[in-house]
Design an enzyme around this catalytic site. Sequence first.
Site, PDB file in Angstrom:
ATOM      1  N   TYR A 261       0.785  -1.098  -0.114  1.00  0.00           N
ATOM      2  CA  TYR A 261      -0.080  -0.011   0.054  1.00  0.00           C
ATOM      3  C   TYR A 261       0.819   1.137  -0.139  1.00  0.00           C
ATOM      4  O   TYR A 261       2.001   1.273   0.185  1.00  0.00           O
ATOM      5  CB  TYR A 261      -1.090  -0.285   0.965  1.00  0.00           C
ATOM      6  CG  TYR A 261      -0.711  -0.148   2.375  1.00  0.00           C
ATOM      7  CD1 TYR A 261      -1.748  -0.081   3.493  1.00  0.00           C
ATOM      8  CD2 TYR A 261       0.767   0.030   3.033  1.00  0.00           C
ATOM      9  CE1 TYR A 261      -1.304  -0.100   4.836  1.00  0.00           C
ATOM     10  CE2 TYR A 261       0.942  -0.036   4.171  1.00  0.00           C
ATOM     11  CZ  TYR A 261      -0.156  -0.120   5.260  1.00  0.00           C
ATOM     12  OH  TYR A 261       0.407  -0.310   6.333  1.00  0.00           O
ATOM     13  N   GLU A 262       0.204   2.298  -0.124  1.00  0.00           N
ATOM     14  CA  GLU A 262       0.674   3.718  -0.412  1.00  0.00           C
ATOM     15  C   GLU A 262       1.660   3.804  -1.565  1.00  0.00           C
ATOM     16  O   GLU A 262       2.594   4.286  -1.776  1.00  0.00           O
ATOM     17  CB  GLU A 262       1.569   4.158   0.640  1.00  0.00           C
ATOM     18  CG  GLU A 262       0.792   4.228   2.113  1.00  0.00           C
ATOM     19  CD  GLU A 262      -0.719   4.717   1.872  1.00  0.00           C
ATOM     20  OE1 GLU A 262      -0.961   5.687   1.178  1.00  0.00           O
ATOM     21  OE2 GLU A 262      -1.611   4.454   2.495  1.00  0.00           O
ATOM     22  N   GLY A 263       1.129   3.024  -2.693  1.00  0.00           N
ATOM     23  CA  GLY A 263       2.057   2.996  -3.859  1.00  0.00           C
ATOM     24  C   GLY A 263       2.709   1.722  -3.725  1.00  0.00           C
ATOM     25  O   GLY A 263       3.638   1.533  -2.849  1.00  0.00           O
TER      26      GLY A 263
END
Length: 596
Positions: free
Chosen positions: A442-444
């Site tokens: 997550y978060e890219g």
Amino acid sequence: MPQYNPPLRDMKFVMHELLHVVDELKLCPKHADIDEDTINAVLEEGGKFCSEVITPINLSGDAEGCVLDKTTHEVTAPKGFKEAYAKYVEGGWPALSCDPEYGGQGLPVMINQCMYEMMNSANQAWTMYPGLSHGAYEALHAHGTPEQKSIYLPKLTSGEWTGTMCLTEPHCGTDLGLLRSKAEPQADGTYKITGQKIFISAGEHDLAANIVHLVLARLPDAPQGSKGISLFIVPKFNVNADGSLGSRNGVYCGGLEHKMGIHGNATAQIVLDGAVGTMVGQPNKGLAAMFVMMNAARLGVGNQSLGLTEVAYQNAVAYAKDRIQMRALSGPKALDKAADPIIVHPDVRKMLLTARAYAEGGRALATYVALQLDKALSSDDEDERKECEDEVALLTPIIKAFLTDNGWIATSHCMQVFGGHGFIHEWGMEQFVRDARINMIYEGTNTIQSLDLLGRKVLGDNGKKLKAFGKKIAAFVEEEGTNEAMQEFINPLADIGDKVTKLTTEIGIKAFQNPDEVGAAAVDYLRVVGHLTFAYFWARMAKLALEKKDGGDPFYTAKLSTARFYFAKLLPETASLIRTARAGLQPLMEMEEALF
């Protein structure tokens, strides 16, 4: 149950001996009064909170998970989470690095970073509740209107309210240009927002009185793609003009995700049904505002894996010293026991030292980046601010991807040290592995971070940011070039620096002919540059350890041994990574899709 002891000695070494943070921060007017004793006292008290309050509820929180009442759409966090959060708020911890104008303590970001490392070691799932709030605070502090700031920032600063960021939708993740949530303008200047979001960490819970959702959505006349996205504040409870809570807003939890890890955090499916929102920033410019929060989150996610690496290492070492199994190949070591403790075995030591080297190297890099962020935010020298901003931009994807990759490796190694016991929930090791795995996603995803590093941060400015950081490394190499005791560290550091320069040039030439070459090389490239940064900080730490190891403090002896392990056993990974990066696009794209 796993135990946790805050690594305060190593934190102090990094801050005060390696980075000289007090001297650096005194050049920033807002931190001119900071001193070593204050920093140490804050982190010592923070460490007590982490080890005594949130560590004991980590294992139980993972087993219990969150519960959704489908009738009321309310979520109950695991037992003890709400009480721990109340102690966190009572202690003033949410306000550490927040603006005094809104009730914050105004301390450096670097102190907050160290506090969050300890919190993540103690209980990553719990830490995500205040962690997301801090990101929401940053976004509103940077882009909110004066009225929005006066209403929301004091509550986020105190921890009375928490925050989220609502980006992902069922049909799109990283590609936010595809999102469909709609925002209809109203006569009173608000917007009615309709849509569905998924994977919203801390999206619904019972820890705080209100939840401030930052939501991306499209105006009716918005252009297609990422240039047509706006950002809105959508609180769980509408907020009256005087800051008091009003009616329940049309935003609620439609379901909880059943996850591999971080069970104690409510990863929510959020339904927006005509929810009232107010715009943050300019129409169709929402991504710029949200990127403040996303960049903070990317540093935070790297910090999560740093915390897990440290706590997994601590517990694996304790187990390895206690568990007896077989005799050392060179002969018995524990003559008073039926077998030797497994820490005598070379491969067990390799696994432990891998985790230790990644934890201590990661701590040095993360603290350094937090210090650069403080200077970017607070220096009164415009040139220094710009230099620090560029360096933070360059190193952010490395913090996120390299540290989370290393966290996955380290927690897996530490679970392996436990043998079959590592697979059993009560020991806590398998939870660290499961919790660590999400941080790479997550978060890219880490692939996105790699594309960002190579495509935007390096090739995007013809290597300007990388060259600037490289000059610092080159200066250190030149400074220590004649120091005979440092050659075992300086020579490989200089070598990997040269190889990164050559590799970058080679990939850049290929990418000019075919941009897909960036995608083929990016993941390997980021890991190579990650090792370059670690080699730089490990060489600097080795220099200090060499200077102080004869003073009788075993800390420096251990630091030097860990540095030697890193250069001998971990840095050589770059040889294979460079080779695979150079292999390029063809082996990946040669096979026709129909043959997969």
